[in-house]
Design a protein around this motif. Sequence first.
Motif, PDB file in Angstrom:
ATOM      1  N   GLU A  83       0.792  -1.170   0.100  1.00 17.96           N
ATOM      2  CA  GLU A  83       0.094  -0.056   0.044  1.00 17.96           C
ATOM      3  C   GLU A  83       0.937   1.441   0.239  1.00 17.96           C
ATOM      4  OE1 GLU A  83      -2.311  -0.331   3.628  1.00 17.96           O
ATOM      5  OE2 GLU A  83      -3.444  -2.240   2.744  1.00 17.96           O
ATOM      6  N   PRO A  84       0.437   2.377  -0.717  1.00 20.43           N
ATOM      7  CA  PRO A  84       1.434   3.503  -0.564  1.00 20.43           C
ATOM      8  C   PRO A  84       1.003   4.225   0.750  1.00 20.43           C
ATOM      9  CG  PRO A  84      -0.708   3.818  -2.026  1.00 20.43           C
ATOM     10  CD  PRO A  84      -0.625   2.278  -1.761  1.00 20.43           C
ATOM     11  N   PHE A  85       2.059   4.857   1.247  1.00 22.57           N
ATOM     12  CA  PHE A  85       1.886   5.710   2.459  1.00 22.57           C
ATOM     13  C   PHE A  85       2.739   6.769   2.316  1.00 22.57           C
ATOM     14  CE2 PHE A  85       5.556   3.198   2.751  1.00 22.57           C
ATOM     15  CZ  PHE A  85       6.763   3.838   3.693  1.00 22.57           C
ATOM     16  N   PRO A  86       2.474   7.822   2.973  1.00 21.12           N
ATOM     17  CA  PRO A  86       3.185   9.134   2.785  1.00 21.12           C
ATOM     18  C   PRO A  86       4.540   9.292   3.456  1.00 21.12           C
ATOM     19  CG  PRO A  86       1.323   9.700   4.492  1.00 21.12           C
ATOM     20  CD  PRO A  86       1.469   8.178   3.996  1.00 21.12           C
ATOM     21  N   VAL A  87       5.410  10.021   2.575  1.00 22.54           N
ATOM     22  CA  VAL A  87       7.006  10.102   3.121  1.00 22.54           C
ATOM     23  C   VAL A  87       7.116  11.778   3.207  1.00 22.54           C
ATOM     24  CG1 VAL A  87       9.063   9.560   2.790  1.00 22.54           C
ATOM     25  CG2 VAL A  87       7.408   7.886   2.513  1.00 22.54           C
ATOM     26  N   GLU A  88       7.669  12.424   4.195  1.00 23.74           N
ATOM     27  CA  GLU A  88       8.256  13.536   3.930  1.00 23.74           C
ATOM     28  C   GLU A  88       9.821  13.424   4.085  1.00 23.74           C
ATOM     29  OE1 GLU A  88       6.702  16.481   3.779  1.00 23.74           O
ATOM     30  OE2 GLU A  88       4.706  15.254   3.704  1.00 23.74           O
ATOM     31  N   LEU A  89      10.450  14.132   3.266  1.00 27.79           N
ATOM     32  CA  LEU A  89      11.884  14.224   3.244  1.00 27.79           C
ATOM     33  C   LEU A  89      12.562  15.559   3.162  1.00 27.79           C
ATOM     34  CD1 LEU A  89      12.576  11.677   0.270  1.00 27.79           C
ATOM     35  CD2 LEU A  89      13.062  11.200   2.565  1.00 27.79           C
ATOM     36  N   ASN A  90      13.707  15.623   4.036  1.00 24.99           N
ATOM     37  CA  ASN A  90      14.425  16.945   3.978  1.00 24.99           C
ATOM     38  C   ASN A  90      15.873  16.518   3.985  1.00 24.99           C
ATOM     39  OD1 ASN A  90      12.421  18.893   4.811  1.00 24.99           O
ATOM     40  ND2 ASN A  90      12.223  17.704   6.801  1.00 24.99           N
ATOM     41  N   VAL A  91      16.255  16.818   2.605  1.00 24.48           N
ATOM     42  CA  VAL A  91      17.665  16.304   2.482  1.00 24.48           C
ATOM     43  C   VAL A  91      18.708  17.514   2.027  1.00 24.48           C
ATOM     44  CG1 VAL A  91      18.903  15.016   0.460  1.00 24.48           C
ATOM     45  CG2 VAL A  91      16.521  14.607   0.959  1.00 24.48           C
ATOM     46  N   PRO A  92      19.793  17.388   3.005  1.00 24.16           N
ATOM     47  CA  PRO A  92      20.794  18.365   2.767  1.00 24.16           C
ATOM     48  C   PRO A  92      21.340  18.312   1.689  1.00 24.16           C
ATOM     49  CG  PRO A  92      21.160  17.076   4.708  1.00 24.16           C
ATOM     50  CD  PRO A  92      19.940  16.770   4.335  1.00 24.16           C
ATOM     51  N   VAL A  93      22.131  19.332   0.957  1.00 25.82           N
ATOM     52  CA  VAL A  93      22.715  19.286  -0.120  1.00 25.82           C
ATOM     53  C   VAL A  93      24.009  20.309   0.041  1.00 25.82           C
ATOM     54  CG1 VAL A  93      22.842  19.385  -2.743  1.00 25.82           C
ATOM     55  CG2 VAL A  93      20.882  18.480  -1.627  1.00 25.82           C
ATOM     56  N   LYS A  94      25.264  19.587  -0.113  1.00 24.86           N
ATOM     57  CA  LYS A  94      26.411  20.472  -0.139  1.00 24.86           C
ATOM     58  C   LYS A  94      27.294  19.722  -1.348  1.00 24.86           C
ATOM     59  CE  LYS A  94      29.991  22.198   2.826  1.00 24.86           C
ATOM     60  NZ  LYS A  94      30.303  22.342   4.344  1.00 24.86           N
ATOM     61  N   LEU A  95      27.626  20.650  -2.408  1.00 28.42           N
ATOM     62  CA  LEU A  95      28.585  20.249  -3.569  1.00 28.42           C
ATOM     63  C   LEU A  95      29.742  21.446  -3.896  1.00 28.42           C
ATOM     64  CD1 LEU A  95      25.941  18.292  -6.173  1.00 28.42           C
ATOM     65  CD2 LEU A  95      27.837  17.244  -4.674  1.00 28.42           C
ATOM     66  N   ASP A  96      30.587  20.792  -4.418  1.00 29.91           N
ATOM     67  CA  ASP A  96      31.572  21.725  -5.107  1.00 29.91           C
ATOM     68  C   ASP A  96      31.676  21.480  -6.547  1.00 29.91           C
ATOM     69  OD1 ASP A  96      32.217  23.192  -2.890  1.00 29.91           O
ATOM     70  OD2 ASP A  96      33.618  21.548  -2.437  1.00 29.91           O
ATOM     71  N   PHE A  97      31.716  22.272  -7.294  1.00 30.23           N
ATOM     72  CA  PHE A  97      31.875  22.184  -8.959  1.00 30.23           C
ATOM     73  C   PHE A  97      33.154  22.576  -9.481  1.00 30.23           C
ATOM     74  CE2 PHE A  97      27.498  22.046  -8.097  1.00 30.23           C
ATOM     75  CZ  PHE A  97      27.011  20.900  -8.924  1.00 30.23           C
ATOM     76  N   ALA A  98      33.631  22.056 -10.343  1.00 29.51           N
ATOM     77  CA  ALA A  98      35.030  22.741 -11.051  1.00 29.51           C
ATOM     78  C   ALA A  98      34.943  22.501 -12.495  1.00 29.51           C
ATOM     79  CB  ALA A  98      36.148  22.209 -10.484  1.00 29.51           C
ATOM     80  N   PRO A  99      35.419  23.137 -13.258  1.00 31.48           N
ATOM     81  CA  PRO A  99      35.558  23.065 -14.606  1.00 31.48           C
ATOM     82  C   PRO A  99      35.990  21.439 -15.093  1.00 31.48           C
ATOM     83  CG  PRO A  99      36.543  25.001 -14.254  1.00 31.48           C
ATOM     84  CD  PRO A  99      36.434  24.393 -13.070  1.00 31.48           C
ATOM     85  N   GLU A 100      35.371  20.819 -15.942  1.00 30.18           N
ATOM     86  CA  GLU A 100      36.018  19.435 -16.488  1.00 30.18           C
ATOM     87  C   GLU A 100      37.316  19.391 -16.864  1.00 30.18           C
ATOM     88  OE1 GLU A 100      32.706  17.578 -19.220  1.00 30.18           O
ATOM     89  OE2 GLU A 100      32.971  19.329 -19.740  1.00 30.18           O
ATOM     90  N   ALA A 101      38.086  20.298 -17.229  1.00 29.68           N
ATOM     91  CA  ALA A 101      39.454  20.250 -17.564  1.00 29.68           C
ATOM     92  C   ALA A 101      40.288  20.100 -16.199  1.00 29.68           C
ATOM     93  CB  ALA A 101      39.790  21.464 -18.284  1.00 29.68           C
TER      94      ALA A 101
END
Length: 183
Positions: A83-101
């Motif tokens: 049976e389907p049931f409700p889910v509440e999510l709070n997901v923290p996100v922390k990322l660094d990005f750099a150029p592919e090269a």
Amino acid sequence: MTVSPQDKLPLHRPIRVESITLRPVPVVVTPEQADLAAIATYLGVASVEALKASYTLSRNGERLKLEGMIKAGLHQNCVVTLEPFPVELNVPVKLDFAPEAEIAAMAKPSEDDEIDIEVLLNEEEPPEPIIDGTIDLGVVTLEFLALSLDPYPRKPGVAFSEPAPETPAESPFAALLQLKREP
């Protein structure tokens, strides 16, 4: 033109790196109501009712830093009752990005370096690539949301109980043995 697997994702929010300043820039990713069904199918859940990702982006040279929170309201199917049931999510996100090269240069060992495999705990994750001067916050949102889902969701209060063992059916050979013993 080739189609990458990311092109098939139901949520895209590309951000150009040059639009990000040194000061933190707030960005909110909220999919259209019509996209929620496609996101639910992609995530393998019964439904997605609400999804909002609030991020702060800041830039230092060619590198980007992303921090934020994903809030989602969805329904997952219970692995016990189905049976389907409700889910509440709070997901923290922390990322660094750099150029592919830059990432490729970090990954290549120099000719003098010995190849040594060592696992370091609490080591920072390598940066994610900036592809063609853009990052896609829709892809980031879907990836973190998918990783935060319980792979074996169980409805609250439901416990799995092992079925009672069946009484073994009498063997046909046991019946023959009974016939042999009777006078």
